[in-house]
Design a protein around this motif. Structure first.
Motif, PDB file in Angstrom:
ATOM      1  N   TYR A 115      42.991  16.090  25.504  1.00  0.00           N
ATOM      2  CA  TYR A 115      42.800  16.640  26.845  1.00  0.00           C
ATOM      3  C   TYR A 115      41.313  16.647  27.145  1.00  0.00           C
ATOM      4  CZ  TYR A 115      47.561  18.024  26.030  1.00  0.00           C
ATOM      5  OH  TYR A 115      48.895  17.999  25.736  1.00  0.00           O
ATOM      6  N   LYS A 116      40.941  16.026  28.244  1.00  0.00           N
ATOM      7  CA  LYS A 116      39.538  15.960  28.637  1.00  0.00           C
ATOM      8  C   LYS A 116      39.257  17.133  29.567  1.00  0.00           C
ATOM      9  CE  LYS A 116      36.333  12.305  29.178  1.00  0.00           C
ATOM     10  NZ  LYS A 116      36.136  10.894  29.326  1.00  0.00           N
ATOM     11  N   VAL A 117      38.515  18.101  29.070  1.00  0.00           N
ATOM     12  CA  VAL A 117      38.201  19.305  29.828  1.00  0.00           C
ATOM     13  C   VAL A 117      37.097  19.017  30.838  1.00  0.00           C
ATOM     14  CG1 VAL A 117      37.407  21.688  29.638  1.00  0.00           C
ATOM     15  CG2 VAL A 117      38.907  20.740  27.887  1.00  0.00           C
ATOM     16  N   SER A 118      36.125  18.244  30.429  1.00  0.00           N
ATOM     17  CA  SER A 118      35.032  17.788  31.291  1.00  0.00           C
ATOM     18  C   SER A 118      34.607  16.426  30.745  1.00  0.00           C
ATOM     19  CB  SER A 118      33.879  18.797  31.276  1.00  0.00           C
ATOM     20  OG  SER A 118      33.190  18.745  30.054  1.00  0.00           O
ATOM     21  N   PRO A 119      33.648  15.762  31.403  1.00  0.00           N
ATOM     22  CA  PRO A 119      33.262  14.431  30.910  1.00  0.00           C
ATOM     23  C   PRO A 119      32.851  14.390  29.433  1.00  0.00           C
ATOM     24  CG  PRO A 119      32.357  14.787  33.082  1.00  0.00           C
ATOM     25  CD  PRO A 119      32.982  16.093  32.664  1.00  0.00           C
ATOM     26  N   LYS A 120      32.331  15.484  28.901  1.00  0.00           N
ATOM     27  CA  LYS A 120      31.870  15.489  27.516  1.00  0.00           C
ATOM     28  C   LYS A 120      32.649  16.413  26.596  1.00  0.00           C
ATOM     29  CE  LYS A 120      27.171  14.028  28.358  1.00  0.00           C
ATOM     30  NZ  LYS A 120      25.775  14.229  28.024  1.00  0.00           N
ATOM     31  N   ILE A 121      33.643  17.107  27.116  1.00  0.00           N
ATOM     32  CA  ILE A 121      34.399  18.060  26.298  1.00  0.00           C
ATOM     33  C   ILE A 121      35.839  17.586  26.159  1.00  0.00           C
ATOM     34  CG2 ILE A 121      35.239  20.421  26.092  1.00  0.00           C
ATOM     35  CD1 ILE A 121      32.767  21.319  27.620  1.00  0.00           C
ATOM     36  N   ILE A 122      36.251  17.363  24.914  1.00  0.00           N
ATOM     37  CA  ILE A 122      37.608  16.916  24.600  1.00  0.00           C
ATOM     38  C   ILE A 122      38.241  17.942  23.666  1.00  0.00           C
ATOM     39  CG2 ILE A 122      38.959  15.138  23.427  1.00  0.00           C
ATOM     40  CD1 ILE A 122      36.823  13.133  24.350  1.00  0.00           C
ATOM     41  N   ARG A 123      39.495  18.255  23.934  1.00  0.00           N
ATOM     42  CA  ARG A 123      40.233  19.190  23.094  1.00  0.00           C
ATOM     43  C   ARG A 123      41.562  18.566  22.695  1.00  0.00           C
ATOM     44  NH1 ARG A 123      35.930  21.050  22.697  1.00  0.00           N
ATOM     45  NH2 ARG A 123      35.201  23.081  23.334  1.00  0.00           N
ATOM     46  N   TYR A 124      42.093  19.052  21.573  1.00  0.00           N
ATOM     47  CA  TYR A 124      43.354  18.569  21.031  1.00  0.00           C
ATOM     48  C   TYR A 124      44.278  19.756  20.813  1.00  0.00           C
ATOM     49  CZ  TYR A 124      40.307  14.656  19.905  1.00  0.00           C
ATOM     50  OH  TYR A 124      39.413  13.633  19.987  1.00  0.00           O
ATOM     51  N   ARG A 125      45.507  19.629  21.236  1.00  0.00           N
ATOM     52  CA  ARG A 125      46.479  20.692  21.020  1.00  0.00           C
ATOM     53  C   ARG A 125      46.897  20.669  19.558  1.00  0.00           C
ATOM     54  NH1 ARG A 125      52.175  21.537  23.448  1.00  0.00           N
ATOM     55  NH2 ARG A 125      52.326  19.426  22.649  1.00  0.00           N
ATOM     56  N   VAL A 126      46.964  21.826  18.934  1.00  0.00           N
ATOM     57  CA  VAL A 126      47.301  21.942  17.516  1.00  0.00           C
ATOM     58  C   VAL A 126      48.642  21.267  17.226  1.00  0.00           C
ATOM     59  CG1 VAL A 126      47.877  23.560  15.664  1.00  0.00           C
ATOM     60  CG2 VAL A 126      45.917  24.015  17.149  1.00  0.00           C
ATOM     61  N   ALA A 127      49.626  21.493  18.061  1.00  0.00           N
ATOM     62  CA  ALA A 127      50.946  20.906  17.843  1.00  0.00           C
ATOM     63  C   ALA A 127      50.885  19.376  17.840  1.00  0.00           C
ATOM     64  CB  ALA A 127      51.919  21.397  18.916  1.00  0.00           C
ATOM     65  N   ASP A 128      50.037  18.796  18.688  1.00  0.00           N
ATOM     66  CA  ASP A 128      49.899  17.336  18.731  1.00  0.00           C
ATOM     67  C   ASP A 128      49.236  16.807  17.470  1.00  0.00           C
ATOM     68  OD1 ASP A 128      51.046  17.278  21.271  1.00  0.00           O
ATOM     69  OD2 ASP A 128      49.090  17.426  22.278  1.00  0.00           O
ATOM     70  N   VAL A 129      48.264  17.532  16.954  1.00  0.00           N
ATOM     71  CA  VAL A 129      47.585  17.121  15.720  1.00  0.00           C
ATOM     72  C   VAL A 129      48.555  17.174  14.541  1.00  0.00           C
ATOM     73  CG1 VAL A 129      45.720  17.683  14.100  1.00  0.00           C
ATOM     74  CG2 VAL A 129      45.315  17.840  16.562  1.00  0.00           C
ATOM     75  N   VAL A 130      49.348  18.234  14.475  1.00  0.00           N
ATOM     76  CA  VAL A 130      50.332  18.368  13.397  1.00  0.00           C
ATOM     77  C   VAL A 130      51.350  17.232  13.482  1.00  0.00           C
ATOM     78  CG1 VAL A 130      52.214  19.804  12.504  1.00  0.00           C
ATOM     79  CG2 VAL A 130      50.033  20.852  13.153  1.00  0.00           C
ATOM     80  N   GLU A 131      51.822  16.927  14.674  1.00  0.00           N
ATOM     81  CA  GLU A 131      52.791  15.844  14.851  1.00  0.00           C
ATOM     82  C   GLU A 131      52.181  14.499  14.467  1.00  0.00           C
ATOM     83  OE1 GLU A 131      56.354  14.178  15.367  1.00  0.00           O
ATOM     84  OE2 GLU A 131      55.914  16.321  15.443  1.00  0.00           O
ATOM     85  N   PHE A 132      50.936  14.263  14.856  1.00  0.00           N
ATOM     86  CA  PHE A 132      50.245  13.026  14.488  1.00  0.00           C
ATOM     87  C   PHE A 132      50.165  12.901  12.971  1.00  0.00           C
ATOM     88  CE2 PHE A 132      46.268  11.034  13.159  1.00  0.00           C
ATOM     89  CZ  PHE A 132      46.414   9.772  13.701  1.00  0.00           C
ATOM     90  N   LEU A 133      49.835  13.988  12.318  1.00  0.00           N
ATOM     91  CA  LEU A 133      49.704  13.975  10.864  1.00  0.00           C
ATOM     92  C   LEU A 133      51.048  13.725  10.180  1.00  0.00           C
ATOM     93  CD1 LEU A 133      47.530  14.258   8.773  1.00  0.00           C
ATOM     94  CD2 LEU A 133      47.938  16.694   8.713  1.00  0.00           C
ATOM     95  N   LYS A 134      52.117  14.301  10.710  1.00  0.00           N
ATOM     96  CA  LYS A 134      53.446  14.093  10.135  1.00  0.00           C
ATOM     97  C   LYS A 134      53.867  12.627  10.228  1.00  0.00           C
ATOM     98  CE  LYS A 134      55.399  18.663  10.962  1.00  0.00           C
ATOM     99  NZ  LYS A 134      56.362  19.425  11.776  1.00  0.00           N
ATOM    100  N   GLN A 135      53.477  11.962  11.309  1.00  0.00           N
ATOM    101  CA  GLN A 135      53.879  10.575  11.524  1.00  0.00           C
ATOM    102  C   GLN A 135      52.936   9.568  10.885  1.00  0.00           C
ATOM    103  OE1 GLN A 135      54.374  10.044  15.722  1.00  0.00           O
ATOM    104  NE2 GLN A 135      56.067  11.474  15.849  1.00  0.00           N
TER     105      GLN A 135
END
Length: 78
Positions: free
Chosen positions: A36-56
């Motif tokens: 998720y791009k909060v501003s042009p220089k700030i990016i955030r990741y949802r914890v659930a998405d990171v966990v799912e990425f890691l599982k796959q």
């Protein structure tokens, strides 16, 4: 712990996934990891998405087993 509305920084996600920030950027570019791009220089990741990425992913089982511990450490900083 409900991870659905918790967000992590790029530094935190790189630490959790044990990759460089450049590799994380490649994951974003290739569409492998939701962000998720909060501003042009700030990016955030949802914890659930990171966990799912890691599982796959094809990473080692040690890393998958430690994911909750690593996320907890990152969230303590908040």
């Amino acid at each position: 712990m409900d991870n659905s509305n918790l967000f992590l920084t790029s530094e935190d996600v790189a630490t959790i996934l044990m990759v460089s920030k450049r590799t994380l950027q490649n994951y974003r570019t290739e569409g492998k990891l939701i962000y998720y791009k909060v501003s042009p220089k700030i990016i955030r990741y949802r914890v659930a998405d990171v966990v799912e990425f890691l599982k796959q992913s094809n990473c080692c089982s040690y890393q998958k087993d430690r994911v909750n511990e690593l996320i907890r450490k990152c969230l303590v900083k908040l």
